[in-house]
Design a protein around this motif. Structure first.
Motif, PDB file in Angstrom:
ATOM      1  N   THR A 129       0.841  -1.184   0.000  1.00  0.00           N
ATOM      2  CA  THR A 129       0.000   0.000   0.000  1.00  0.00           C
ATOM      3  C   THR A 129       0.880   1.238   0.000  1.00  0.00           C
ATOM      4  O   THR A 129       1.784   1.363   0.821  1.00  0.00           O
ATOM      5  CB  THR A 129      -0.925   0.017   1.229  1.00  0.00           C
ATOM      6  N   THR A 130       0.618   2.163  -0.910  1.00  0.00           N
ATOM      7  CA  THR A 130       1.440   3.363  -1.028  1.00  0.00           C
ATOM      8  C   THR A 130       0.551   4.598  -1.071  1.00  0.00           C
ATOM      9  O   THR A 130      -0.584   4.546  -1.540  1.00  0.00           O
ATOM     10  CB  THR A 130       2.317   3.334  -2.292  1.00  0.00           C
ATOM     11  N   PHE A 131       1.105   5.707  -0.591  1.00  0.00           N
ATOM     12  CA  PHE A 131       0.414   6.995  -0.581  1.00  0.00           C
ATOM     13  C   PHE A 131       1.046   7.901  -1.620  1.00  0.00           C
ATOM     14  O   PHE A 131       2.277   7.945  -1.758  1.00  0.00           O
ATOM     15  CB  PHE A 131       0.532   7.647   0.805  1.00  0.00           C
ATOM     16  N   HIS A 132       0.202   8.647  -2.371  1.00  0.00           N
ATOM     17  CA  HIS A 132       0.722   9.527  -3.406  1.00  0.00           C
ATOM     18  C   HIS A 132       0.008  10.883  -3.348  1.00  0.00           C
ATOM     19  O   HIS A 132      -1.206  10.956  -3.440  1.00  0.00           O
ATOM     20  CB  HIS A 132       0.522   8.902  -4.789  1.00  0.00           C
ATOM     21  N   ILE A 156      -4.491   6.693  -2.120  1.00  0.00           N
ATOM     22  CA  ILE A 156      -3.857   5.455  -1.662  1.00  0.00           C
ATOM     23  C   ILE A 156      -3.984   4.441  -2.794  1.00  0.00           C
ATOM     24  O   ILE A 156      -5.067   4.259  -3.353  1.00  0.00           O
ATOM     25  CB  ILE A 156      -4.533   4.905  -0.394  1.00  0.00           C
ATOM     26  N   ILE A 157      -2.892   3.767  -3.137  1.00  0.00           N
ATOM     27  CA  ILE A 157      -2.910   2.685  -4.122  1.00  0.00           C
ATOM     28  C   ILE A 157      -2.488   1.418  -3.398  1.00  0.00           C
ATOM     29  O   ILE A 157      -1.432   1.388  -2.739  1.00  0.00           O
ATOM     30  CB  ILE A 157      -1.964   2.975  -5.298  1.00  0.00           C
ATOM     31  N   ARG A 169      -0.239   4.935 -14.123  1.00  0.00           N
ATOM     32  CA  ARG A 169       0.619   3.742 -14.195  1.00  0.00           C
ATOM     33  C   ARG A 169      -0.023   2.548 -13.497  1.00  0.00           C
ATOM     34  O   ARG A 169       0.037   1.418 -13.986  1.00  0.00           O
ATOM     35  CB  ARG A 169       1.989   4.038 -13.573  1.00  0.00           C
ATOM     36  N   ALA A 170      -0.650   2.786 -12.357  1.00  0.00           N
ATOM     37  CA  ALA A 170      -1.190   1.691 -11.550  1.00  0.00           C
ATOM     38  C   ALA A 170      -2.310   0.942 -12.255  1.00  0.00           C
ATOM     39  O   ALA A 170      -2.480  -0.264 -12.059  1.00  0.00           O
ATOM     40  CB  ALA A 170      -1.682   2.216 -10.206  1.00  0.00           C
ATOM     41  N   ALA A 185      -6.315  -1.324  -6.228  1.00  0.00           N
ATOM     42  CA  ALA A 185      -7.403  -0.374  -5.978  1.00  0.00           C
ATOM     43  C   ALA A 185      -6.788   0.990  -5.718  1.00  0.00           C
ATOM     44  O   ALA A 185      -5.718   1.104  -5.116  1.00  0.00           O
ATOM     45  CB  ALA A 185      -8.243  -0.813  -4.780  1.00  0.00           C
ATOM     46  N   VAL A 186      -7.478   2.016  -6.203  1.00  0.00           N
ATOM     47  CA  VAL A 186      -7.068   3.400  -5.993  1.00  0.00           C
ATOM     48  C   VAL A 186      -8.200   4.098  -5.259  1.00  0.00           C
ATOM     49  O   VAL A 186      -9.349   4.080  -5.714  1.00  0.00           O
ATOM     50  CB  VAL A 186      -6.789   4.112  -7.332  1.00  0.00           C
TER      51      VAL A 186
END
Length: 315
Positions: free
Chosen positions: A3-6, A112-113, A16-17, A93-94
């Protein structure tokens, strides 16, 4: 992946995701005309948007963007109560605050991705359960186009935030990307014409009492080095004219069913007039550019030639 935050500019990460195989499902409340570049969906995907009469009249959702997706074979639904911004694929999921618009690209948005299976399933369930939906078809698009013309751009909380003003200056300083291209007449497709009319419907900007802008389009058979902020000088060799510089004010937009052609929008100053080709060549030769190559399509690499070309119109 995890899980990443952008943030605060999440769209490159979102784009991209979701570039994966299989169907994508998106519920994005508002779409700008540049949505297809940010949210590249294809046939078989599902898109739920807020294309209510209020959203269309406020210019928060673009009929041109809706038409693009419908023409691509995306199933598009409208929900008047939608405010969410979520996307799900088979693997990711985004979840966040980003609408698919230029406003969002320049606002402080965040997402969040994640590849968490539970979140992916929950987002898919959320999208499937959105109610009060209407299918966006040709009849819907015709109605939306009429509502757009009736309406005007008005603030909607969370939609029209802080963005850059592309009309603030006619030319970037210095101009580092300039192209000479032959002027070619062509008949825009209905989708192209609708997008162009949509852009033109906006109130023209002015800088001083005598300077007014107009919007034109440039169609290229394939993507090129032309970019937003660049300058194009059109030349009609047959008629013997060099036209005033035009500024590229959009990213390339893919034209449906065109074999890879792209459309750009250009801003021109209507107070500038064309010059005779022979006179322009003579003037540039006198300034030290005997090989200005105005009769050939090319990228103008010489900084001094770019400067002297603009100077022909006192720019």
């Amino acid at each position: 992946m995890g899980t990443t935050f952008h943030g605060p500019s999440p769209w490159p990460h979102i784009t991209r995701a979701i570039g994966t195989r299989g169907a994508r499902y998106a519920a994005i409340a508002y779409l700008g005309q540049d949505a297809p570049d940010l949210l590249p969906l294809r046939a078989g995907d599902l898109l739920v948007v807020n294309a209510s009469k209020a959203a269309i009249r406020a210019h928060a959702t673009s009929p041109a963007a809706l038409a693009y997706y419908v023409n691509k074979g995306v199933r598009v639904l409208s929900s008047p109560t939608l405010h969410a911004k979520v996307i799900v694929t088979g693997r990711r999921a985004v979840v966040g605050s980003a609408n698919a618009s230029e406003n969002s690209a320049f606002a402080d948005d965040a997402v969040i991705i994640t590849d968490d299976p539970e979140v992916i399933a929950s987002v898919r369930t959320f999208i499937d359960r959105i109610d009060e939906v209407t299918e966006v078809d040709e009849v819907f698009l015709d109605d939306a186009a009429r509502e757009w013309e009736i309406g005007r751009a008005v603030p909607i909380p969370g939609v029209t935030g802080r963005i850059r003003d592309p009309e603030a200056e006619f030319l970037s300083v210095p101009v580092t990307r300039m192209f000479v291209k032959h002027a070619v007449d062509y008949e825009p497709s209905p989708t192209e014409q609708h997008v162009l009319d949509e852009r033109r419907s906006r109130r023209p900007a002015t800088v001083g009492p005598a300077v007014k802008y107009a919007l034109e389009s440039l169609r290229l058979d394939r993507a090129s080095a032309v970019r937003r902020g660049g300058v194009v000088v059109f030349v009609s060799v047959d008629d013997g004219w060099v036209y005033p510089p035009a500024v590229v004010v959009s990213d390339p937009m893919k034209i449906p069913r065109s074999g890879g052609a792209v459309l750009y929008f250009l801003r021109i100053r209507i107070d500038l007039t064309p010059l005779r080709l022979t006179e322009a060549e003579r003037a540039l030769t006198d300034l030290g550019h005997p090989g200005s190559r105005l009769r050939i399509d090319h990228f103008v690499r010489s900084p001094s030639l770019r400067t002297d070309l603009l100077a022909l119109w006192d720019l």
